[in-house]
Scaffold this active site. Structure first.
Site, PDB file in Angstrom:
ATOM      1  CB  CYS A   1      -0.916  -0.048   1.165  1.00  0.00           C
ATOM      2  SG  CYS A   1      -2.046  -1.236   1.029  1.00  0.00           S
TER       3      CYS A   1
ATOM      4  NE  ARG B   1      -2.603   2.985  -1.171  1.00  0.00           N
ATOM      5  CZ  ARG B   1      -3.944   3.082  -1.532  1.00  0.00           C
ATOM      6  NH1 ARG B   1      -4.462   4.276  -1.861  1.00  0.00           N
ATOM      7  NH2 ARG B   1      -4.587   1.916  -1.716  1.00  0.00           N
TER       8      ARG B   1
ATOM      9  CG  HIS C   1      -1.751   3.570   4.052  1.00  0.00           C
ATOM     10  ND1 HIS C   1      -1.861   2.163   3.672  1.00  0.00           N
ATOM     11  CD2 HIS C   1      -0.952   3.337   5.314  1.00  0.00           C
ATOM     12  CE1 HIS C   1      -1.447   1.412   4.830  1.00  0.00           C
ATOM     13  NE2 HIS C   1      -0.714   2.210   5.580  1.00  0.00           N
TER      14      HIS C   1
ATOM     15  CG  HIS D   1      -7.198  -3.355   2.049  1.00  0.00           C
ATOM     16  ND1 HIS D   1      -7.464  -3.705   3.319  1.00  0.00           N
ATOM     17  CD2 HIS D   1      -5.840  -3.155   2.028  1.00  0.00           C
ATOM     18  CE1 HIS D   1      -6.409  -3.854   3.988  1.00  0.00           C
ATOM     19  NE2 HIS D   1      -5.329  -3.717   3.153  1.00  0.00           N
TER      20      HIS D   1
ATOM     21  CG  ASP E   1      -3.024  -0.469  -3.730  1.00  0.00           C
ATOM     22  OD1 ASP E   1      -3.640  -1.557  -4.251  1.00  0.00           O
ATOM     23  OD2 ASP E   1      -3.036  -0.277  -2.607  1.00  0.00           O
ATOM     24  CG  ASN E   2      -1.000  -3.785  -3.438  1.00  0.00           C
ATOM     25  OD1 ASN E   2      -0.903  -2.843  -2.678  1.00  0.00           O
ATOM     26  ND2 ASN E   2      -1.937  -4.785  -3.345  1.00  0.00           N
TER      27      ASN E   2
ATOM     28  CE  LYS F   1      -1.422  -5.931   0.550  1.00  0.00           C
ATOM     29  NZ  LYS F   1      -2.634  -5.270   1.194  1.00  0.00           N
TER      30      LYS F   1
END
Length: 484
Positions: A87, A91, A142, A232, A284-285, A305
């Site tokens: 995460c 970002r 985050h 998530h 993001d992943n 991930k």
């Protein structure tokens, strides 16, 4: 006398038409609103979404009509990489154009973190704000939850959302054994306005804020960063999509995100500014595979991930910009999230940050003018500055490291995670052109390729370091730190 009178009348008529012709027409005034000098930018960034979790990317059981339409009206990248498979690091890269280890952001920052994104770094929001853009983030931040690291201190005029991942709360399945999280705060700008026990309305609230922001700023350039906390875990969906998907709760969540994309695109059209707005959708992943039926799918790629395998970092990516980007175009050239900032800088005619960045302008790739990457290679870091792999052309080389897998393990179910198995791997080489699922290690057959990739890796290690080989980088910058 009559001649003079006729002359006066003539001048009166000419003056009248001159005055009228100089007045802006209503249609011209509207045209100015619809096509401002500077294009708007919208980035929609999801959390832990797998490559296959969009209809246009092959999902067999999740309906995403708005994203599919967006792909038909724009470009679809099939080799887009998140910069890291986790995460905060991912970002940080998106917003700064840097490999996250260059700027000292590793892994996923925990609540009350003593570090955060250094205010000395230039975020995409700061870059565009300096050009007169109004900026907003709605969703997950985050990048440090200390006041000096939060969005309003990093170039965003408006913020609504949560400061870290949505599972960092007292309802975590490992609360009391592994974690001891405080209540999850919901922010409006710099103020906590609520603590969340139920997240089922959060996607809707984020969407409503995004729509309102567009409507409010339609006559001036804006940058809108919609950073959905979903999919998530823990998964939450509103009643309007609960039970709608063939894929269960996970599919319901993706369908609501697709609805959110549709609401944003519809608002841009209704306000007459969609032709002057670049919209990007990605994640993001890869999927958090240990959560089983609450995780996404990276098919056809390997793992998810938390790994440098293709399933951990190859993400769905769609860009739409009517009249500026081609329609219904599929692009296979590899690019990475570090490239988004310099590309937007070029589109908006913004100067790139003064601090060194790693990304390159890929506008000519998006427009179809070239299929050549401006990068010689891409580097796959994980954990605290460990170089796990490198992509050079169609080759992917992995260095000896430990990775996690659910292969052969019992997956989690209904919000509870399964247990990963850990594997220590040696150096391995894959040809992604013929083996994108990474099952045939060809390292013995291509020593010259390995030699070239090792040279590139050593050069990057000298620049940014590598904990696996105990090399100290010469160009790493420090994160922001909370004073003791």
């Amino acid at each position: 006398m009559k001649t003079l009178q006729n002359t006066s009348n003539l001048w009166f008529v000419l003056s009248f038409f001159l005055i009228v012709s100089c007045q802006p027409k209503k249609s011209e005034e509207k045209e100015k609103i619809e096509t401002p000098t500077q294009p708007n930018v919208v980035i929609i960034f999801t959390d832990d979404q797998g490559y296959e979790d969009v209809g246009a990317f092959g999902s067999p059981d999740i309906e995403t009509p708005h994203l599919d339409q967006m792909a038909k009206e724009g470009v679809k990248l099939t080799s887009f990489y998140a910069t890291q498979a986790v995460c905060s690091a991912s970002r940080a890269s998106l917003l700064t154009g840097c490999y996250s280890n260059r700027i000292g952001i590793h892994q996923a920052l925990m609540p009350n973190s003593k570090i955060g994104l250094n205010p000395e770094e230039t975020t995409m929001a700061e870059m565009l704000k300096a050009q007169g853009y109004h900026t907003a983030i709605f969703g997950k931040w985050h990048l440090g939850d200390a006041p000096q690291f939060m969005p309003n201190k990093q170039g965003f005029d408006e913020y609504f959302g949560i400061p870290y991942s949505n599972d960092m709360w007292p309802h975590h399945p490992q609360q009391g054994t592994v974690f001891n999280f405080d209540p999850l705060p919901l922010y409006h700008n710099e103020k906590i306005i609520d603590t969340l026990d139920d997240q089922s309305q959060l996607t809707t609230q984020i969407t409503e804020r995004a729509v309102g922001f567009i409507e409010k700023n339609k006559e001036k350039p804006f940058f809108l960063y919609v950073a959905h906390p979903q999919p998530h875990v823990p998964l939450f969906v509103s009643d309007k999509f609960r039970g709608k998907s063939k894929r269960g709760l996970y599919g319901d969540v993706i369908m609501e995100i697709d609805w959110s994309v549709g609401e944003i695109l519809k608002t841009l059209k209704n306000e007459g500014i969609d032709k002057n707005t670049l919209v990007i959708f990605t994640s993001d992943n890869g999927p958090w595979l240990s959560y089983g039926n609450h995780a996404g799918s990276a098919e056809p790629f390997r793992e998810g991930k938390g790994t440098a395998w293709e399933g951990g970092q190859r993400e769905p990516f769609i860009a739409r910009f009517p009249g500026r980007l081609p329609k219904n175009k599929v692009i296979g050239t590899p690019v990475m999230a570090i490239d988004v900032l310099p590309t937007i800088a070029a589109v908006t005619k913004s100067p790139i940050p003064k601090n060194k960045i790693d990304g390159k302008n890929i506008w000519s790739i998006l427009t179809g003018k070239t299929n050549e990457s401006p990068h010689e290679a891409f580097y796959f870091y994980y954990r605290v500055n460990e170089l796990h792999g490198i992509r050079y052309k169609n080759w992917k080389l992995y260095f000896p490291h430990r990775y996690r897998t659910m292969d052969g393990q019992e997956p989690g179910k209904d919000g509870l995670p399964g247990e990963y198995r850990y594997i220590d791997m040696d150096m391995e080489l894959y040809n992604l052109a013929t083996d994108s699922i990474e099952r045939k290690n060809v390292i013995e057959q291509h020593p010259e390729v390995v030699r070239k990739m090792m040279e590139l890796a050593d050069k990057k290690r000298a620049e940014l370091g590598d904990a696996l080989t105990k090399v100290e980088g010469k160009e790493n910058r420090k994160p922001g730190k909370v004073a003791d």
